[in-house]
Design a protein around this motif. Sequence first.
Motif, PDB file in Angstrom:
ATOM      1  N   TYR A 216       0.848  -1.185   0.000  1.00 52.44           N
ATOM      2  CA  TYR A 216       0.000   0.000   0.000  1.00 52.44           C
ATOM      3  C   TYR A 216       0.881   1.231   0.000  1.00 52.44           C
ATOM      4  O   TYR A 216       1.873   1.315   0.728  1.00 52.44           O
ATOM      5  N   GLY A 217       0.517   2.176  -0.863  1.00 47.73           N
ATOM      6  CA  GLY A 217       1.196   3.447  -0.944  1.00 47.73           C
ATOM      7  C   GLY A 217       0.290   4.557  -0.450  1.00 47.73           C
ATOM      8  O   GLY A 217      -0.891   4.341  -0.144  1.00 47.73           O
ATOM      9  N   LEU A 218       0.842   5.759  -0.375  1.00 50.12           N
ATOM     10  CA  LEU A 218       0.100   6.922   0.097  1.00 50.12           C
ATOM     11  C   LEU A 218       0.433   8.128  -0.765  1.00 50.12           C
ATOM     12  O   LEU A 218       1.606   8.425  -1.012  1.00 50.12           O
ATOM     13  N   ALA A 219      -0.626   8.826  -1.201  1.00 52.67           N
ATOM     14  CA  ALA A 219      -0.473  10.108  -1.891  1.00 52.67           C
ATOM     15  C   ALA A 219      -1.180  11.170  -1.052  1.00 52.67           C
ATOM     16  O   ALA A 219      -2.290  10.940  -0.560  1.00 52.67           O
ATOM     17  N   ILE A 220      -0.541  12.300  -0.887  1.00 49.95           N
ATOM     18  CA  ILE A 220      -1.066  13.364  -0.026  1.00 49.95           C
ATOM     19  C   ILE A 220      -1.306  14.626  -0.842  1.00 49.95           C
ATOM     20  O   ILE A 220      -0.510  14.976  -1.721  1.00 49.95           O
ATOM     21  N   ALA A 221      -2.421  15.312  -0.520  1.00 43.05           N
ATOM     22  CA  ALA A 221      -2.732  16.584  -1.180  1.00 43.05           C
ATOM     23  C   ALA A 221      -3.111  17.619  -0.127  1.00 43.05           C
ATOM     24  O   ALA A 221      -3.654  17.292   0.932  1.00 43.05           O
ATOM     25  N   ASN A 222      -2.834  18.877  -0.436  1.00 42.76           N
ATOM     26  CA  ASN A 222      -3.245  19.974   0.441  1.00 42.76           C
ATOM     27  C   ASN A 222      -4.679  20.399   0.181  1.00 42.76           C
ATOM     28  O   ASN A 222      -5.305  21.035   1.028  1.00 42.76           O
ATOM     29  N   LYS A 223      -5.172  20.063  -1.013  1.00 40.41           N
ATOM     30  CA  LYS A 223      -6.545  20.375  -1.385  1.00 40.41           C
ATOM     31  C   LYS A 223      -7.248  19.095  -1.802  1.00 40.41           C
ATOM     32  O   LYS A 223      -6.619  18.174  -2.345  1.00 40.41           O
ATOM     33  N   LEU A 224      -8.542  19.041  -1.562  1.00 42.29           N
ATOM     34  CA  LEU A 224      -9.314  17.833  -1.828  1.00 42.29           C
ATOM     35  C   LEU A 224      -9.141  17.347  -3.260  1.00 42.29           C
ATOM     36  O   LEU A 224      -8.973  16.138  -3.498  1.00 42.29           O
ATOM     37  N   LYS A 225      -9.171  18.250  -4.198  1.00 44.02           N
ATOM     38  CA  LYS A 225      -9.117  17.861  -5.610  1.00 44.02           C
ATOM     39  C   LYS A 225      -7.689  17.621  -6.107  1.00 44.02           C
ATOM     40  O   LYS A 225      -7.490  17.296  -7.262  1.00 44.02           O
ATOM     41  N   GLY A 226      -6.715  17.779  -5.223  1.00 46.79           N
ATOM     42  CA  GLY A 226      -5.333  17.532  -5.587  1.00 46.79           C
ATOM     43  C   GLY A 226      -4.578  18.803  -5.896  1.00 46.79           C
ATOM     44  O   GLY A 226      -5.087  19.901  -5.675  1.00 46.79           O
ATOM     45  N   PRO A 227      -3.335  18.667  -6.375  1.00 47.32           N
ATOM     46  CA  PRO A 227      -2.702  17.424  -6.836  1.00 47.32           C
ATOM     47  C   PRO A 227      -2.266  16.512  -5.689  1.00 47.32           C
ATOM     48  O   PRO A 227      -1.856  16.985  -4.637  1.00 47.32           O
ATOM     49  N   TYR A 228      -2.330  15.192  -5.943  1.00 51.81           N
ATOM     50  CA  TYR A 228      -1.917  14.186  -4.972  1.00 51.81           C
ATOM     51  C   TYR A 228      -0.497  13.733  -5.296  1.00 51.81           C
ATOM     52  O   TYR A 228      -0.200  13.354  -6.426  1.00 51.81           O
ATOM     53  N   VAL A 229       0.362  13.808  -4.280  1.00 51.30           N
ATOM     54  CA  VAL A 229       1.777  13.492  -4.454  1.00 51.30           C
ATOM     55  C   VAL A 229       2.088  12.178  -3.751  1.00 51.30           C
ATOM     56  O   VAL A 229       1.905  12.048  -2.535  1.00 51.30           O
ATOM     57  N   ILE A 230       2.580  11.208  -4.517  1.00 54.57           N
ATOM     58  CA  ILE A 230       2.926   9.916  -3.942  1.00 54.57           C
ATOM     59  C   ILE A 230       4.160  10.062  -3.053  1.00 54.57           C
ATOM     60  O   ILE A 230       5.163  10.651  -3.452  1.00 54.57           O
ATOM     61  N   GLN A 231       4.059   9.517  -1.838  1.00 56.36           N
ATOM     62  CA  GLN A 231       5.155   9.616  -0.882  1.00 56.36           C
ATOM     63  C   GLN A 231       6.318   8.702  -1.279  1.00 56.36           C
ATOM     64  O   GLN A 231       6.203   7.865  -2.160  1.00 56.36           O
ATOM     65  N   ASP A 232       7.451   8.874  -0.578  1.00 53.66           N
ATOM     66  CA  ASP A 232       8.714   8.303  -1.030  1.00 53.66           C
ATOM     67  C   ASP A 232       8.806   6.786  -0.950  1.00 53.66           C
ATOM     68  O   ASP A 232       9.663   6.192  -1.608  1.00 53.66           O
ATOM     69  N   LYS A 233       7.954   6.151  -0.148  1.00 56.11           N
ATOM     70  CA  LYS A 233       8.057   4.703   0.018  1.00 56.11           C
ATOM     71  C   LYS A 233       6.691   4.138   0.394  1.00 56.11           C
ATOM     72  O   LYS A 233       5.776   4.883   0.774  1.00 56.11           O
ATOM     73  N   PRO A 234       6.529   2.812   0.310  1.00 55.44           N
ATOM     74  CA  PRO A 234       5.260   2.191   0.728  1.00 55.44           C
ATOM     75  C   PRO A 234       4.989   2.450   2.205  1.00 55.44           C
ATOM     76  O   PRO A 234       5.912   2.709   2.991  1.00 55.44           O
ATOM     77  N   VAL A 235       3.723   2.342   2.582  1.00 56.74           N
ATOM     78  CA  VAL A 235       3.359   2.573   3.987  1.00 56.74           C
ATOM     79  C   VAL A 235       3.213   1.270   4.768  1.00 56.74           C
ATOM     80  O   VAL A 235       3.211   1.289   5.999  1.00 56.74           O
ATOM     81  N   THR A 236       3.077   0.130   4.094  1.00 58.56           N
ATOM     82  CA  THR A 236       2.887  -1.146   4.790  1.00 58.56           C
ATOM     83  C   THR A 236       4.139  -2.011   4.697  1.00 58.56           C
ATOM     84  O   THR A 236       4.796  -2.070   3.658  1.00 58.56           O
ATOM     85  N   SER A 237       4.440  -2.709   5.787  1.00 56.75           N
ATOM     86  CA  SER A 237       5.587  -3.620   5.822  1.00 56.75           C
ATOM     87  C   SER A 237       5.112  -5.062   5.696  1.00 56.75           C
ATOM     88  O   SER A 237       5.611  -5.946   6.387  1.00 56.75           O
ATOM     89  N   ASN A 238       4.168  -5.280   4.819  1.00 55.89           N
ATOM     90  CA  ASN A 238       3.540  -6.597   4.696  1.00 55.89           C
ATOM     91  C   ASN A 238       4.439  -7.629   4.059  1.00 55.89           C
ATOM     92  O   ASN A 238       5.369  -7.314   3.315  1.00 55.89           O
ATOM     93  N   LYS A 239       4.113  -8.893   4.349  1.00 62.14           N
ATOM     94  CA  LYS A 239       4.678 -10.035   3.646  1.00 62.14           C
ATOM     95  C   LYS A 239       3.631 -10.509   2.647  1.00 62.14           C
ATOM     96  O   LYS A 239       2.445 -10.545   2.961  1.00 62.14           O
ATOM     97  N   GLY A 240       4.049 -10.915   1.465  1.00 63.24           N
ATOM     98  CA  GLY A 240       3.118 -11.476   0.497  1.00 63.24           C
ATOM     99  C   GLY A 240       2.089 -10.479   0.005  1.00 63.24           C
ATOM    100  O   GLY A 240       2.272  -9.259   0.083  1.00 63.24           O
TER     101      GLY A 240
END
Length: 357
Positions: A216-240
Amino acid sequence: MKYIVKLFAIYILLVIDTGYAQDKPVRMPLSFIAQNLEYKGVAVKDDNYTFWGCAPVMDEAGKTHLFVARWPEKNVNPAWRKSSEIAHYVADSPEGPFIFSDVAIKGTGTDTWDKYAPHNPEIKKLGKNYVLLYIANTDYHQPPHPGNQRIGMAIAKSPYGPWKIVGKDGMVLNAENPQNWNYKSNMGVANPTFLEVNGKYYLYFKTKTTEGVLKYGLAIANKLKGPYVIQDKPVTSNKGTLEDGTVFAYQDFIYLLTTDNHGQNTGIAGGGTLWKSRDGIGFNLEDATVGYDLLPTYYKDYDPKKAMKIYGIAPKLERPKILMINNIPAYLYGPSGWNIFGGDRTVGHVFKININE
């Protein structure tokens, strides 16, 4: 004989103690959701449609609205990526019965990013607006699918619409920035879930790393309609493999509920993983718990001889979504690829979350 049995017992203890069984994950403890999850029944069903996703929201009058991915074919794959539409159902109670109201989003059928199969609905109420997120694609054949999946957004003043897509074409996120860790992912971006955090807008999504691992990744925006910026790395440390995220804030934490397709995180193949984070930017496996078990755990009349497999490895939940009431997670919705009643169509289920506080 007794000596052999004793040796075998010692061997088993050694295997467990020394970690030779590392490939078999240890089952996580149950979360506050899974501990007292109560099956309440069918939320949506229709002999003419297959369902795959039930995103809930409650309006000012107390009615519950479900935004549901559905299609007329009986199969799940490839119909979900070819024929899905997002339909709107309404009930006076979170437990239903839910009645069809209208179709909120359809594919354009023209040369656009959302030509085919609006899917993976996510609905949130922010202030006076209802915000609907979804995925779609340009071509349902494989390839280019699933690499051509994108995330769109539409906004309305009412859950009945009319829905207005944001920007010039409705698309708010893709995997086409060479600077991002999921650049040209052959998964694209999918399974959106959304939360407002301290005045910013957090859009979580499933994608693949350059190594081909689903995260899972995360994109953050300052406004609801964007622009949405993908963060530098995944947010989950999942296996599989994981997917089907839904995010919510509760008691000073941000929770992300995902499926655990092969049980490599929870120990339950097809169970749910409940991830926990202070900031919503990093979700560590050591802080996770079992979000939910398989469907037969809660449906006490389950009969394996009667259950009909339509899609998937087990009678598990798909696309889990949480309904918050008074800032408390109150209900869980999700379809299953197995019809536990014996029919040849999928149905959407509803569970009450009984929290012991």
